[in-house]
Design a protein around this motif. Structure first.
Motif, PDB file in Angstrom:
ATOM      1  N   ILE A 216       0.836  -1.205   0.000  1.00  0.00           N
ATOM      2  CA  ILE A 216       0.000   0.000   0.000  1.00  0.00           C
ATOM      3  C   ILE A 216       0.865   1.247   0.000  1.00  0.00           C
ATOM      4  N   ALA A 217       1.984   1.200   0.767  1.00  0.00           N
ATOM      5  CA  ALA A 217       2.879   2.358   0.809  1.00  0.00           C
ATOM      6  C   ALA A 217       3.478   2.629  -0.557  1.00  0.00           C
ATOM      7  N   ASN A 218       3.863   1.557  -1.257  1.00  0.00           N
ATOM      8  CA  ASN A 218       4.428   1.734  -2.599  1.00  0.00           C
ATOM      9  C   ASN A 218       3.390   2.306  -3.561  1.00  0.00           C
ATOM     10  N   LYS A 219       2.157   1.793  -3.442  1.00  0.00           N
ATOM     11  CA  LYS A 219       1.095   2.339  -4.282  1.00  0.00           C
ATOM     12  C   LYS A 219       0.869   3.820  -3.956  1.00  0.00           C
ATOM     13  N   THR A 220       0.915   4.115  -2.646  1.00  0.00           N
ATOM     14  CA  THR A 220       0.672   5.490  -2.211  1.00  0.00           C
ATOM     15  C   THR A 220       1.778   6.409  -2.698  1.00  0.00           C
TER      16      THR A 220
END
Length: 616
Positions: free
Chosen positions: A405-409
């Protein structure tokens, strides 16, 4: 009178207590005679009392090639006083043996060894029992046994002979001594079901290996007490012995496989990985070799092979492997392996090399009492080990999800909408070309500050609410300039909220604001365009409301705005995932709620988005 000979239930394990023996069983004196290579018949043996020596005078252990004569003496008190009474005669289970008794004034023999093909006995544990009457005794005091021990080296001084009256002896008392075994098997059944379910759910080999291990040890311990050997092989005791020894080797194999999977030996302890693979291959070779020895009646070689397996394959490998893991421990999972494998190893040492007191105080070895204790403790340890590993796996999975999720964010935050950049630069170009330098500089200043803030904060997952509001204002001013002030906006903050004390995910509100401007106002041809952003506090949550009076979601559905819908849904999906991770809510909880505002006649009045953010 015909002798009613039948083999009864054997005490299931070597857990018979001394108190029980003293209450019911009467010890018998017995003597031993080893004839060497010379053959004797029963008549010669009965006529020569001098052949027999007290068991205390015997030294050494039995050999598979030797025959031994045993004489049980019933003359010691308390004597058998009632001729018609039926008594149980109990003796140490032997591999091959004949029991000699008196029937119709004639000496008769009956095969009683567990390797005798014609034996009518059911052998469970270290003892065998037959029923007899007083007139079955030779010389009114003796019973004779001719025995051979084929599967192990035995010390005759540890053997025992005793008897009890049928009226005093209760099968209920016998069954009491099966309680530990049945209790252990019940626990094994539960663990087997759980580990099998875990394997089907998690798809991890360690659970499969442990369920096999539980199945094999349960089979090994219950094969004789529950009559599995009898059911599978009938009277073929050689096959029964082969089955028990093979199962024992197999549960060592799957135990090694399990330990390798549990602590990931291949990656964490590569130095012993090949050793353990070699041990597994050797175990299968031993099964084949042992099969050849047993069914070709090379009993001495079978004994040496099994002892080699116990000493080298179990003890030596276990000591080395446990020591290596202790010295090179990688993580806390190793503690479970060290503790459980040590108990596992010690239980085997105790089974074969430590004596235990049995009924009437006699000493015997090669019992399953230590194994049950060791297996039970080992299962308890790995129960906690599985719970700990499941927790580690869950945290690892959660960490990967957070990183994903952090990478997507980061990807979402790091890329400013290409259309927004292009249009913003086009607006700046237009202002410059029309010689509107003041507006161009103002626009360029806000654009550069917004772009710089996005890039600076892109490495941080969360920011203060005050910083988020500043970035939101910059973005709204840019959009207002780009669309020539065609819409009005307001940002309202509840007085109870301290924006410098609350953290929110970076740019979590901007996608909804952009959605309201691009999809709500761009297609609205008449009337004022108003956007309100309100921050409220509700319990432990920050509530953000994005309220617009645009065309609403139904407009795009009716006009088949497929491309824009897809673009919008991707951004909103990532934002929803970010909120889920930030709030750590359950699946049933909703972080985003979208309300389609309508008039009484069903006309769209815009859209209201409510975002719920946990205050940490």
């Amino acid at each position: 009178m015909n002798l009613d000979l039948k083999i009864l239930l054997v005490l299931s394990l070597c857990t018979t207590t001394k108190a029980f023996a003293q209450d019911f069983w009467n010890n018998l004196d017995f003597a031993l005679f080893e004839p060497g290579t010379k053959e004797y018949n029963i008549n010669q043996i009965v006529s020569q009392d001098s052949f027999f020596k007290p068991i205390e005078d015997q030294a050494g252990k039995t050999k598979p090639s030797n025959v031994y004569w045993l004489r049980a003496d019933f003359s010691a008190p308390p004597p058998i006083e009632i001729n018609d009474s039926i008594w149980y005669f109990r003796f140490r289970t032997v591999d091959q043996g004949d029991l000699y008794f008196l029937e119709n004034d004639t000496i008769t023999k009956m095969p009683v060894g567990k390797f005798d093909q014609n034996s009518k006995s059911v052998f469970q544990g270290p003892f065998s029992e037959v029923t007899l009457r007083k007139n079955s005794l030779i010389k009114n005091r003796y019973l004779y046994l001719k025995v051979r021990e084929l599967a192990s080296f035995e010390n005759p001084s540890t053997w025992q002979f005793d008897y009890v009256c049928i009226y005093e002896y209760s099968n209920t008392e016998v069954q009491k001594h099966r309680i530990p075994l049945f209790s252990f098997l019940g626990v094994c059944a539960i663990i087997f079901i759980l580990t099998t379910a875990f394997f089907l759910y998690f798809k991890q080999s360690q659970y499969f290996y442990y369920s096999l291990y539980i199945l094999f040890i349960s089979t090994y311990l219950s094969a004789e007490p529950l009559g599995l050997n009898k059911f599978l092989f009938g009277e073929n005791s050689i096959a029964s012995l082969w089955f028990s020894q093979t199962i024992k080797i197999l549960f060592n194999v799957v135990y090694i496989w399990f330990c390798m999977a549990f602590i990931d030996v291949k990656n964490n302890y590569n130095a012993i990985y090949k050793l353990l693979l070699g041990v597994i291959c050797s175990e299968f070779f031993l099964i084949g070799l042992n099969t050849f020895f047993l069914f070709n009646q090379y009993h001495l070689l079978n004994i040496y092979l099994i002892h080699f397996h116990h000493i080298f394959m179990i003890i030596a490998v276990a000591v080395y492997s446990i020591g290596y893991i202790i010295v090179n421990r990688v993580d806390n999972l190793s503690y479970f392996i060290i503790a459980a494998a040590s108990i596992y190893f010690l239980s085997f040492v105790a089974q074969y090399y430590l004596p235990i007191s049995g009924p009437s105080g006699q000493i015997f070895k090669d019992n399953n009492y230590y194994l049950i204790i060791g297996f039970a403790l080992e299962i308890v340890i790995f129960t906690f080990g599985f719970a700990y590993k499941i927790l580690l796996d869950y945290n690892e999975k959660l960490r990967f999800e957070r990183e994903s999720i952090a990478n997507k964010t980061i990807a979402l935050r790091a890329q400013i909408n290409p259309h927004f950049i292009f249009n913003s630069l086009g607006s700046i170009q237009h202002l410059i070309s029309t010689n509107n330098k003041a507006s161009a500089l103002k626009y360029l200043s806000k654009f550069s500050r917004f772009t710089r803030n996005v890039l600076e904060y892109s490495i941080e997952p969360d920011i203060l609410l005050s910083e988020e509001i500043k970035m939101l204002k910059d973005y709204l001013e840019l959009e207002s300039l780009r669309f020539n002030g065609s819409f009005n906006y307001s940002i309202n903050l509840d007085p109870d909220i301290n924006p410098d004390a609350i953290e929110v995910p970076l740019l979590v509100i901007q996608p909804f604001v952009e959605n309201a401007i691009i999809h709500g106002f761009l297609h609205k041809k008449e009337g004022a365009k108003a956007l309100g952003i309100n921050f409220l506090k509700e319990d432990n949550y920050l509530i953000c409301e994005i309220d617009d009076n645009g065309v609403g979601r139904n407009f795009h559905q009716e006009n088949n705005s497929i491309g824009k819908g897809r673009k919008k849904s991707r951004g909103l999906k990532v934002t929803a995932e970010r909120l889920d991770m930030f709030n750590q809510l359950t699946e049933e909880s909703s972080n985003i709620r979208i309300i389609d505002k309508k008039s009484e006649d069903g006309q769209s009045l815009g859209t209201k988005v409510i975002i719920k953010i946990l205050i940490r």
